[in-house]
Design a protein around this motif. Structure first.
Motif, PDB file in Angstrom:
ATOM      1  N   ASP A  25       0.899  -1.095   0.053  1.00 24.64           N
ATOM      2  CA  ASP A  25       0.333   0.293  -0.016  1.00 24.64           C
ATOM      3  C   ASP A  25       0.984   1.312   0.129  1.00 24.64           C
ATOM      4  O   ASP A  25       0.050   2.184   0.056  1.00 24.64           O
ATOM      5  CB  ASP A  25      -1.023  -0.451   1.650  1.00 24.64           C
ATOM      6  N   GLY A  26       2.081   1.124  -0.093  1.00 26.70           N
ATOM      7  CA  GLY A  26       2.808   2.399  -0.518  1.00 26.70           C
ATOM      8  C   GLY A  26       4.148   2.639  -1.013  1.00 26.70           C
ATOM      9  O   GLY A  26       3.505   2.049  -2.418  1.00 26.70           O
ATOM     10  N   ARG A  27       5.200   2.748  -1.167  1.00 22.90           N
ATOM     11  CA  ARG A  27       5.884   3.471  -2.531  1.00 22.90           C
ATOM     12  C   ARG A  27       6.799   1.867  -2.936  1.00 22.90           C
ATOM     13  O   ARG A  27       7.168   1.904  -1.463  1.00 22.90           O
ATOM     14  CB  ARG A  27       7.397   4.469  -2.460  1.00 22.90           C
ATOM     15  N   VAL A  28       6.688   1.975  -4.081  1.00 19.26           N
ATOM     16  CA  VAL A  28       7.570   0.494  -4.463  1.00 19.26           C
ATOM     17  C   VAL A  28       9.257   0.799  -4.091  1.00 19.26           C
ATOM     18  O   VAL A  28      10.141   0.029  -3.661  1.00 19.26           O
ATOM     19  CB  VAL A  28       7.422   0.291  -5.974  1.00 19.26           C
ATOM     20  N   LEU A  29       9.445   2.134  -3.999  1.00 18.19           N
ATOM     21  CA  LEU A  29      10.852   2.174  -3.306  1.00 18.19           C
ATOM     22  C   LEU A  29      10.696   1.985  -2.109  1.00 18.19           C
ATOM     23  O   LEU A  29      12.353   1.460  -1.284  1.00 18.19           O
ATOM     24  CB  LEU A  29      11.340   3.564  -3.952  1.00 18.19           C
ATOM     25  N   ASP A  30      10.273   1.895  -0.982  1.00 22.38           N
ATOM     26  CA  ASP A  30      10.383   1.745   0.369  1.00 22.38           C
ATOM     27  C   ASP A  30      10.046   0.169   0.506  1.00 22.38           C
ATOM     28  O   ASP A  30      10.741  -0.341   1.551  1.00 22.38           O
ATOM     29  CB  ASP A  30       8.945   2.385   0.770  1.00 22.38           C
ATOM     30  N   GLY A  31       9.456  -0.050  -0.223  1.00 20.35           N
ATOM     31  CA  GLY A  31       9.321  -1.966   0.045  1.00 20.35           C
ATOM     32  C   GLY A  31      10.772  -2.689  -0.964  1.00 20.35           C
ATOM     33  O   GLY A  31      11.861  -3.207  -0.232  1.00 20.35           O
ATOM     34  N   ILE A  32      11.391  -2.035  -1.594  1.00 20.07           N
ATOM     35  CA  ILE A  32      13.202  -2.388  -2.242  1.00 20.07           C
ATOM     36  C   ILE A  32      13.820  -2.364  -1.569  1.00 20.07           C
ATOM     37  O   ILE A  32      14.611  -2.592  -1.217  1.00 20.07           O
ATOM     38  CB  ILE A  32      13.627  -1.412  -2.944  1.00 20.07           C
ATOM     39  N   VAL A  33      13.936  -0.893  -0.141  1.00 22.24           N
ATOM     40  CA  VAL A  33      14.959  -0.653   0.910  1.00 22.24           C
ATOM     41  C   VAL A  33      14.976  -1.660   1.601  1.00 22.24           C
ATOM     42  O   VAL A  33      16.131  -1.732   2.405  1.00 22.24           O
ATOM     43  CB  VAL A  33      14.958   1.131   0.911  1.00 22.24           C
ATOM     44  N   LEU A  34      13.639  -1.531   1.724  1.00 21.12           N
ATOM     45  CA  LEU A  34      13.377  -2.666   3.164  1.00 21.12           C
ATOM     46  C   LEU A  34      13.653  -4.194   2.693  1.00 21.12           C
ATOM     47  O   LEU A  34      14.625  -4.894   3.791  1.00 21.12           O
ATOM     48  CB  LEU A  34      12.523  -3.353   3.503  1.00 21.12           C
ATOM     49  N   GLU A  35      13.095  -4.595   1.920  1.00 25.62           N
ATOM     50  CA  GLU A  35      13.818  -5.951   1.127  1.00 25.62           C
ATOM     51  C   GLU A  35      15.759  -5.882   0.606  1.00 25.62           C
ATOM     52  O   GLU A  35      15.707  -7.232   1.649  1.00 25.62           O
ATOM     53  CB  GLU A  35      13.012  -6.158  -0.027  1.00 25.62           C
ATOM     54  N   ARG A  36      15.923  -4.867   0.689  1.00 30.13           N
ATOM     55  CA  ARG A  36      17.534  -5.149   0.456  1.00 30.13           C
ATOM     56  C   ARG A  36      18.080  -5.056   2.045  1.00 30.13           C
ATOM     57  O   ARG A  36      18.891  -6.063   2.444  1.00 30.13           O
ATOM     58  CB  ARG A  36      18.028  -3.791  -0.156  1.00 30.13           C
ATOM     59  N   GLU A  37      17.733  -4.758   2.612  1.00 34.28           N
ATOM     60  CA  GLU A  37      17.841  -4.437   4.168  1.00 34.28           C
ATOM     61  C   GLU A  37      17.721  -6.278   4.652  1.00 34.28           C
ATOM     62  O   GLU A  37      18.823  -6.310   5.328  1.00 34.28           O
ATOM     63  CB  GLU A  37      17.582  -3.908   5.163  1.00 34.28           C
ATOM     64  N   LEU A  38      16.218  -6.207   5.086  1.00 36.45           N
ATOM     65  CA  LEU A  38      16.021  -8.291   5.596  1.00 36.45           C
ATOM     66  C   LEU A  38      17.320  -9.067   4.462  1.00 36.45           C
ATOM     67  O   LEU A  38      17.805 -10.312   4.944  1.00 36.45           O
ATOM     68  CB  LEU A  38      14.828  -8.004   4.846  1.00 36.45           C
ATOM     69  N   LEU A  39      17.488  -8.699   2.992  1.00 40.71           N
ATOM     70  CA  LEU A  39      18.144 -10.129   2.625  1.00 40.71           C
ATOM     71  C   LEU A  39      19.492  -9.429   2.874  1.00 40.71           C
ATOM     72  O   LEU A  39      20.571 -10.649   1.932  1.00 40.71           O
ATOM     73  CB  LEU A  39      18.226  -9.912   1.031  1.00 40.71           C
ATOM     74  N   SER A  40      20.131  -8.561   3.042  1.00 45.57           N
ATOM     75  CA  SER A  40      21.941  -8.785   2.858  1.00 45.57           C
ATOM     76  C   SER A  40      22.346 -10.230   3.799  1.00 45.57           C
ATOM     77  O   SER A  40      23.687 -10.255   3.214  1.00 45.57           O
ATOM     78  CB  SER A  40      21.803  -7.292   4.004  1.00 45.57           C
ATOM     79  N   PRO A  41      22.179 -10.766   4.866  1.00 45.54           N
ATOM     80  CA  PRO A  41      22.853 -11.555   4.922  1.00 45.54           C
ATOM     81  C   PRO A  41      23.248 -12.547   4.649  1.00 45.54           C
ATOM     82  O   PRO A  41      23.844 -13.284   3.988  1.00 45.54           O
ATOM     83  CB  PRO A  41      22.128 -12.088   6.150  1.00 45.54           C
ATOM     84  N   LEU A  42      21.643 -13.067   3.545  1.00 42.30           N
ATOM     85  CA  LEU A  42      21.614 -13.749   2.650  1.00 42.30           C
ATOM     86  C   LEU A  42      22.917 -13.613   1.453  1.00 42.30           C
ATOM     87  O   LEU A  42      23.589 -14.320   0.694  1.00 42.30           O
ATOM     88  CB  LEU A  42      20.539 -14.535   2.498  1.00 42.30           C
ATOM     89  N   LYS A  43      23.015 -12.110   0.688  1.00 42.80           N
ATOM     90  CA  LYS A  43      23.144 -12.030   0.096  1.00 42.80           C
ATOM     91  C   LYS A  43      24.907 -12.469   0.100  1.00 42.80           C
ATOM     92  O   LYS A  43      25.751 -12.508  -0.313  1.00 42.80           O
ATOM     93  CB  LYS A  43      23.147 -10.476  -0.118  1.00 42.80           C
ATOM     94  N   ASN A  44      25.157 -11.505   1.539  1.00 41.23           N
ATOM     95  CA  ASN A  44      26.668 -11.502   1.943  1.00 41.23           C
ATOM     96  C   ASN A  44      26.891 -13.848   2.005  1.00 41.23           C
ATOM     97  O   ASN A  44      28.339 -13.615   1.756  1.00 41.23           O
ATOM     98  CB  ASN A  44      26.770 -11.251   3.476  1.00 41.23           C
ATOM     99  N   LEU A  45      26.240 -14.336   2.076  1.00 43.86           N
ATOM    100  CA  LEU A  45      26.452 -16.046   2.422  1.00 43.86           C
ATOM    101  C   LEU A  45      26.689 -16.600   0.734  1.00 43.86           C
ATOM    102  O   LEU A  45      26.949 -17.776   0.328  1.00 43.86           O
ATOM    103  CB  LEU A  45      25.506 -16.745   3.057  1.00 43.86           C
ATOM    104  N   SER A  46      26.416 -15.874  -0.418  1.00 42.16           N
ATOM    105  CA  SER A  46      26.239 -16.285  -1.862  1.00 42.16           C
ATOM    106  C   SER A  46      27.172 -16.525  -2.714  1.00 42.16           C
ATOM    107  O   SER A  46      27.952 -14.987  -2.301  1.00 42.16           O
ATOM    108  CB  SER A  46      25.121 -15.367  -2.667  1.00 42.16           C
ATOM    109  N   GLN A  47      27.512 -16.991  -2.843  1.00 43.11           N
ATOM    110  CA  GLN A  47      28.475 -17.409  -4.061  1.00 43.11           C
ATOM    111  C   GLN A  47      28.577 -17.001  -5.263  1.00 43.11           C
ATOM    112  O   GLN A  47      29.755 -17.015  -5.946  1.00 43.11           O
ATOM    113  CB  GLN A  47      29.021 -19.245  -4.055  1.00 43.11           C
ATOM    114  N   HIS A  48      27.690 -16.671  -5.790  1.00 42.69           N
ATOM    115  CA  HIS A  48      27.401 -16.029  -7.148  1.00 42.69           C
ATOM    116  C   HIS A  48      25.837 -14.969  -7.102  1.00 42.69           C
ATOM    117  O   HIS A  48      24.958 -15.483  -6.531  1.00 42.69           O
ATOM    118  CB  HIS A  48      26.955 -17.347  -8.258  1.00 42.69           C
TER     119      HIS A  48
END
Length: 297
Positions: free
Chosen positions: A117-140
């Protein structure tokens, strides 16, 4: 000795290309599952390893923020999977710039799963923050900002396919009878009803184009040889372009009236020529249908 099971976890930002990615893994022969709850993964892998009917050596699972309630569990599950013997785990993380992701959402007119119900950019920023631990574990980690879907498929094929494997590209050559309707999945279709029909030879009528006598009858016609040479001259230069465009399956259909004689013989001869350079499968849709005595031309 049990073979190592290759498990790829596909994750990343919403809109970064996970749908294209999972389709690419399917084309590479992976067993794919989208958005499985983490608690089910160990049992799922156990079932695959004990399946007696089919052998699964390559599996791809998608994780995204649709399963936000389960997301924190994924880190624990991945940690446990890393300790499993006979299991090779790799993580593919798809990323893109905020600007590109916003643009893609605007094109599809979809809301972001974390900001319905909000701005797309707000969702992207939150998702990027939540996914950062998984990104750090990624080999690719693949940035799809400037990648076309075709180039993303090629990248996945290069990183996860077997040596020399190109996203599972193969050719299906199918014969058919026009009287039963044209194949709906045909990419290229050719009509050989202009050739003399073996149906009118009493000793050939009940045989098919795979029978040597029928095959010889069809191919010994002068127009058959002319048509075959022109057909190969058309196909040979364009098949590589279908592959370059990212097509996984090219279906070539060859039809005659009943799909029993001429089209079968031609399809078989074409397969024999193409299989020298390409993976090809041969099928004859109407070869064994009941023979009829009317409307044969």
């Amino acid at each position: 000795m049990q073979e190592t099971l290759q498990l790829v976890i596909v994750t990343g930002l919403s809109g970064a290309g996970k749908t294209v990615a999972i389709q690419s893994f399917e084309d590479l022969g992976y067993f794919t599952v989208d958005n499985m709850p983490p608690a089910l993964v160990p049992k799922f892998l156990e079932l695959l390893s004990h399946n007696q009917q089919e052998s699964y050596q390559k599996v791809a699972l998608v994780i995204d923020m649709r399963s936000r309630l389960f997301f924190r569990e994924w880190l624990d599950v991945l940690n446990d999977l890393e300790k499993e013997e006979g299991l090779e785990v790799r993580i593919l993380f798809l990323d893109a710039t905020d600007t590109e992701l916003v643009s893609r959402y605007k094109e599809t007119r979809r809301s972001h799963p974390l900001a319905p119900d909000g701005r797309v950019l707000d969702g992207i920023v939150l998702e990027r923050e939540l996914l950062s631990p998984l990104k750090n574990l990624s080999q690719h980690v693949v940035d799809t900002t400037t990648l076309t879907p075709r180039r993303l498929r090629e990248t996945i094929s290069e990183q996860f396919g077997n040596s020399g494997e190109t996203a599972g590209f193969h050719i299906e050559v199918v014969s058919f009878g026009f009287k039963y309707g044209i194949p709906l999945d045909a990419d290229l279709m050719f009509d050989v009803r202009f050739l003399p029909n073996p149906y009118y030879q009493a000793d050939l009528r009940q045989k098919t184009g795979l029978n040597q006598a029928v095959y010889d009858y069809v191919m010994e016609q002068k127009q058959s040889e002319d048509f075959y040479r022109h057909l190969l001259a058309l196909l040979e230069p364009i098949i590589p372009d279908y592959q370059k465009e990212g097509k996984a399956l090219l279906t070539i259909a060859i039809g005659c009236t009943g799909g029993q004689h001429r089209s079968v013989a031609f399809a078989h001869r074409l397969v024999e020529a193409l299989k020298k350079d390409w993976p090809v499968h041969e099928s004859h849709r109407d070869k064994d249908r009941r023979k009829e005595t009317v409307n044969r031309s």
